[in-house]
Design a protein around this motif. Structure first.
Motif, PDB file in Angstrom:
ATOM      1  N   GLY A  31       4.543  -7.870   5.259  1.00  0.00           N
ATOM      2  CA  GLY A  31       3.317  -6.797   5.346  1.00  0.00           C
ATOM      3  C   GLY A  31       1.932  -7.561   5.505  1.00  0.00           C
ATOM      4  O   GLY A  31       1.142  -6.880   5.588  1.00  0.00           O
ATOM      5  N   PHE A  32       2.154  -8.955   5.391  1.00  0.00           N
ATOM      6  CA  PHE A  32       0.833  -9.741   5.788  1.00  0.00           C
ATOM      7  C   PHE A  32       0.761 -10.044   6.971  1.00  0.00           C
ATOM      8  O   PHE A  32       1.697 -10.527   7.526  1.00  0.00           O
ATOM      9  N   ARG A  33      -0.430 -10.251   7.525  1.00  0.00           N
ATOM     10  CA  ARG A  33      -0.725 -10.881   8.808  1.00  0.00           C
ATOM     11  C   ARG A  33      -1.477 -11.822   8.819  1.00  0.00           C
ATOM     12  O   ARG A  33      -2.699 -11.585   8.133  1.00  0.00           O
ATOM     13  N   PHE A  34      -1.500 -13.166   9.224  1.00  0.00           N
ATOM     14  CA  PHE A  34      -2.199 -14.187   9.203  1.00  0.00           C
ATOM     15  C   PHE A  34      -2.708 -14.648  10.981  1.00  0.00           C
ATOM     16  O   PHE A  34      -1.501 -14.489  11.704  1.00  0.00           O
ATOM     17  N   GLY A  35      -3.720 -15.021  10.978  1.00  0.00           N
ATOM     18  CA  GLY A  35      -4.165 -14.991  12.470  1.00  0.00           C
ATOM     19  C   GLY A  35      -5.764 -15.548  12.674  1.00  0.00           C
ATOM     20  O   GLY A  35      -6.242 -15.930  11.946  1.00  0.00           O
ATOM     21  N   VAL A  36      -5.494 -15.993  14.158  1.00  0.00           N
ATOM     22  CA  VAL A  36      -7.060 -16.477  14.523  1.00  0.00           C
ATOM     23  C   VAL A  36      -7.473 -15.113  15.589  1.00  0.00           C
ATOM     24  O   VAL A  36      -6.628 -14.850  16.509  1.00  0.00           O
ATOM     25  N   SER A  37      -8.566 -14.539  15.472  1.00  0.00           N
ATOM     26  CA  SER A  37      -9.252 -13.733  16.156  1.00  0.00           C
ATOM     27  C   SER A  37      -9.690 -14.073  17.606  1.00  0.00           C
ATOM     28  O   SER A  37      -9.719 -15.617  17.708  1.00  0.00           O
ATOM     29  N   PRO A  38      -9.900 -13.333  18.568  1.00  0.00           N
ATOM     30  CA  PRO A  38     -10.284 -13.699  19.813  1.00  0.00           C
ATOM     31  C   PRO A  38     -11.532 -14.802  19.801  1.00  0.00           C
ATOM     32  O   PRO A  38     -11.846 -15.630  20.624  1.00  0.00           O
ATOM     33  N   ASP A  39     -12.185 -14.715  18.977  1.00  0.00           N
ATOM     34  CA  ASP A  39     -13.639 -15.047  18.767  1.00  0.00           C
ATOM     35  C   ASP A  39     -13.491 -16.528  17.911  1.00  0.00           C
ATOM     36  O   ASP A  39     -14.354 -17.158  17.558  1.00  0.00           O
ATOM     37  N   GLY A  40     -12.127 -16.678  17.437  1.00  0.00           N
ATOM     38  CA  GLY A  40     -11.922 -18.098  16.643  1.00  0.00           C
ATOM     39  C   GLY A  40     -11.863 -18.065  15.170  1.00  0.00           C
ATOM     40  O   GLY A  40     -11.716 -19.089  14.601  1.00  0.00           O
ATOM     41  N   LYS A  41     -12.137 -16.812  14.660  1.00  0.00           N
ATOM     42  CA  LYS A  41     -12.350 -16.663  13.332  1.00  0.00           C
ATOM     43  C   LYS A  41     -10.852 -16.559  12.595  1.00  0.00           C
ATOM     44  O   LYS A  41      -9.720 -15.907  13.151  1.00  0.00           O
ATOM     45  N   LYS A  42     -10.496 -17.194  11.692  1.00  0.00           N
ATOM     46  CA  LYS A  42      -9.179 -17.340  11.021  1.00  0.00           C
ATOM     47  C   LYS A  42      -9.145 -16.005   9.929  1.00  0.00           C
ATOM     48  O   LYS A  42     -10.267 -15.787   9.335  1.00  0.00           O
ATOM     49  N   TYR A  43      -8.225 -15.475   9.787  1.00  0.00           N
ATOM     50  CA  TYR A  43      -7.788 -14.325   8.620  1.00  0.00           C
ATOM     51  C   TYR A  43      -6.628 -13.929   8.359  1.00  0.00           C
ATOM     52  O   TYR A  43      -5.537 -14.412   8.770  1.00  0.00           O
ATOM     53  N   TRP A  44      -6.509 -13.032   7.496  1.00  0.00           N
ATOM     54  CA  TRP A  44      -5.371 -12.518   6.755  1.00  0.00           C
ATOM     55  C   TRP A  44      -5.809 -11.015   6.489  1.00  0.00           C
ATOM     56  O   TRP A  44      -6.756 -10.516   6.175  1.00  0.00           O
ATOM     57  N   SER A  45      -4.618 -10.214   6.779  1.00  0.00           N
ATOM     58  CA  SER A  45      -4.637  -8.867   6.448  1.00  0.00           C
ATOM     59  C   SER A  45      -3.545  -8.182   5.855  1.00  0.00           C
ATOM     60  O   SER A  45      -2.408  -8.813   5.797  1.00  0.00           O
ATOM     61  N   PHE A  46      -3.713  -7.084   5.203  1.00  0.00           N
ATOM     62  CA  PHE A  46      -2.670  -6.079   4.622  1.00  0.00           C
ATOM     63  C   PHE A  46      -2.734  -4.679   4.935  1.00  0.00           C
ATOM     64  O   PHE A  46      -4.182  -4.148   4.692  1.00  0.00           O
TER      65      PHE A  46
END
Length: 59
Positions: A31-46
């Motif tokens: 249920g969690f998503r970890f990634g890197v956005s197209p502009d290079g920012k790291k993130y996690w989401s739920f």
């Protein structure tokens, strides 16, 4: 508000998205998503399934 574009492809728990800002990648786990956005920012989401509601945290 201007026009935006995004095209994504899922392969199992991995997602690659192409937008006008670049290419982003992410990985989903329990249920969690970890990634890197197209502009290079790291993130996690739920998100809450079937509602469109989600929380995202950039770091």
């Amino acid at each position: 508000m201007g026009w935006s574009f995004r095209k994504s492809k899922n392969i199992g728990p991995f997602r690659t998205a192409v937008s006008k800002n670049g290419i982003g990648t992410s990985f989903r786990f329990l249920g969690f998503r970890f990634g890197v956005s197209p502009d290079g920012k790291k993130y996690w989401s739920f998100g809450i399934p079937s509602t469109g509601l989600y929380y995202i945290k950039y770091y």
